[in-house]
Design a protein around this motif. Sequence first.
Motif, mmCIF file in Angstrom:
data_model
loop_
_atom_site.group_PDB
_atom_site.id
_atom_site.type_symbol
_atom_site.label_atom_id
_atom_site.label_comp_id
_atom_site.label_asym_id
_atom_site.label_seq_id
_atom_site.Cartn_x
_atom_site.Cartn_y
_atom_site.Cartn_z
ATOM 1 N N THR A 118 14.355 -11.792 6.964
ATOM 2 C CA THR A 118 13.071 -12.150 7.803
ATOM 3 C C THR A 118 12.089 -11.115 7.129
ATOM 4 O O THR A 118 12.247 -10.002 6.604
ATOM 5 N N VAL A 119 10.835 -11.918 7.344
ATOM 6 C CA VAL A 119 9.497 -11.165 6.788
ATOM 7 C C VAL A 119 8.912 -10.781 8.048
ATOM 8 O O VAL A 119 8.727 -11.500 9.025
ATOM 9 N N THR A 120 8.730 -9.410 8.033
ATOM 10 C CA THR A 120 8.185 -8.680 9.462
ATOM 11 C C THR A 120 6.675 -8.157 9.160
ATOM 12 O O THR A 120 6.306 -8.221 7.796
ATOM 13 N N LEU A 121 6.068 -7.907 10.143
ATOM 14 C CA LEU A 121 4.768 -7.314 10.063
ATOM 15 C C LEU A 121 4.623 -6.126 9.093
ATOM 16 O O LEU A 121 3.344 -6.243 8.389
ATOM 17 N N ALA A 122 5.816 -5.265 9.016
ATOM 18 C CA ALA A 122 5.359 -4.106 8.005
ATOM 19 C C ALA A 122 5.397 -4.760 6.899
ATOM 20 O O ALA A 122 4.674 -3.817 5.792
ATOM 21 N N GLU A 123 5.922 -5.831 6.178
ATOM 22 C CA GLU A 123 5.934 -6.112 4.997
ATOM 23 C C GLU A 123 4.676 -6.500 4.671
ATOM 24 O O GLU A 123 4.075 -6.698 3.361
ATOM 25 N N VAL A 124 3.782 -7.397 5.527
ATOM 26 C CA VAL A 124 2.580 -7.789 5.153
ATOM 27 C C VAL A 124 1.318 -6.942 5.571
ATOM 28 O O VAL A 124 0.144 -7.185 5.344
ATOM 29 N N ALA A 125 1.818 -5.835 6.303
ATOM 30 C CA ALA A 125 0.591 -4.916 6.860
ATOM 31 C C ALA A 125 -0.171 -4.271 5.692
ATOM 32 O O ALA A 125 -1.284 -4.352 5.731
ATOM 33 N N PRO A 126 0.607 -3.957 4.384
ATOM 34 C CA PRO A 126 -0.281 -3.317 3.475
ATOM 35 C C PRO A 126 -1.513 -4.434 2.829
ATOM 36 O O PRO A 126 -2.595 -3.934 2.499
ATOM 37 N N ALA A 127 -1.018 -5.679 2.912
ATOM 38 C CA ALA A 127 -2.154 -6.684 2.443
ATOM 39 C C ALA A 127 -3.327 -6.583 3.395
ATOM 40 O O ALA A 127 -4.090 -7.109 2.985
ATOM 41 N N LEU A 128 -2.939 -6.290 4.566
ATOM 42 C CA LEU A 128 -3.937 -6.404 5.502
ATOM 43 C C LEU A 128 -4.649 -5.148 5.590
ATOM 44 O O LEU A 128 -5.679 -4.679 6.482
ATOM 45 N N GLY A 129 -4.549 -4.121 4.750
ATOM 46 C CA GLY A 129 -4.872 -2.809 4.759
ATOM 47 C C GLY A 129 -4.470 -2.010 6.010
ATOM 48 O O GLY A 129 -5.292 -0.877 6.432
ATOM 49 N N VAL A 130 -3.442 -2.082 6.479
ATOM 50 C CA VAL A 130 -2.838 -1.009 7.439
ATOM 51 C C VAL A 130 -1.931 -0.388 7.090
ATOM 52 O O VAL A 130 -0.636 -0.930 6.428
ATOM 53 N N SER A 131 -1.816 0.837 7.482
ATOM 54 C CA SER A 131 -0.803 1.808 6.938
ATOM 55 C C SER A 131 -1.092 3.131 7.372
ATOM 56 O O SER A 131 -2.013 3.704 7.747
ATOM 57 N N PRO A 132 -0.210 3.970 8.030
ATOM 58 C CA PRO A 132 1.346 3.676 7.692
ATOM 59 C C PRO A 132 1.757 2.592 9.035
ATOM 60 O O PRO A 132 0.953 2.581 10.113
ATOM 61 N N VAL A 133 3.033 2.023 9.123
ATOM 62 C CA VAL A 133 3.489 0.991 9.998
ATOM 63 C C VAL A 133 4.689 1.492 10.509
ATOM 64 O O VAL A 133 5.765 1.874 9.579
ATOM 65 N N PRO A 134 4.853 1.925 11.713
ATOM 66 C CA PRO A 134 6.113 2.093 12.334
ATOM 67 C C PRO A 134 7.307 1.149 12.251
ATOM 68 O O PRO A 134 6.868 0.134 12.700
ATOM 69 N N VAL A 135 8.371 1.488 11.847
ATOM 70 C CA VAL A 135 9.571 0.657 11.711
ATOM 71 C C VAL A 135 10.493 1.414 12.378
ATOM 72 O O VAL A 135 10.795 2.611 12.345
#
Length: 140
Positions: free
Chosen positions: A105-122
């Motif tokens: 699956t593609v999750t929000l964590a995988e697309v977050a860097p493209a949106l300028g969001v980091s770090p992302v909790p997983v």
Amino acid sequence: MRTGEIGDIRVDLLADELLLWARLGREFPRPGERGWPAPDGPYADRWDALADVLIAGTDRGRSVVRAVTTVLKELEFIARSRPYLQEASRAALMEYRFAAQGCDTVTLAEVAPALGVSPVPVQDIAWYAGFAGLEGLPTG
């Protein structure tokens, strides 16, 4: 929809949930209610403006829902090819994911860097082997 960390939310489900909420919003919490609280951070004013547009049920609100859904579906489509992972990392990642859950699956964590969001909790950092900017959280 959310049972784990925010980064683990599937992007395809996020788009579907938005559509469901927009069409059947009376049956779900409205923005600002207990089940969907407003953020109190630097984006609270933007969240309030978006909530106002969505609640109004106007053509503008429907247009916003279509635009956001389109963006989420495009992010999911682009991320599915994993262009930012080297072939060896992609193969190892797929092997782990299929062994762990029998799917990918593609999750929000995988697309977050493209949106300028980091770090992302997983929840499971191994699910994201080869990705940068993720923060594994202890379980239990």
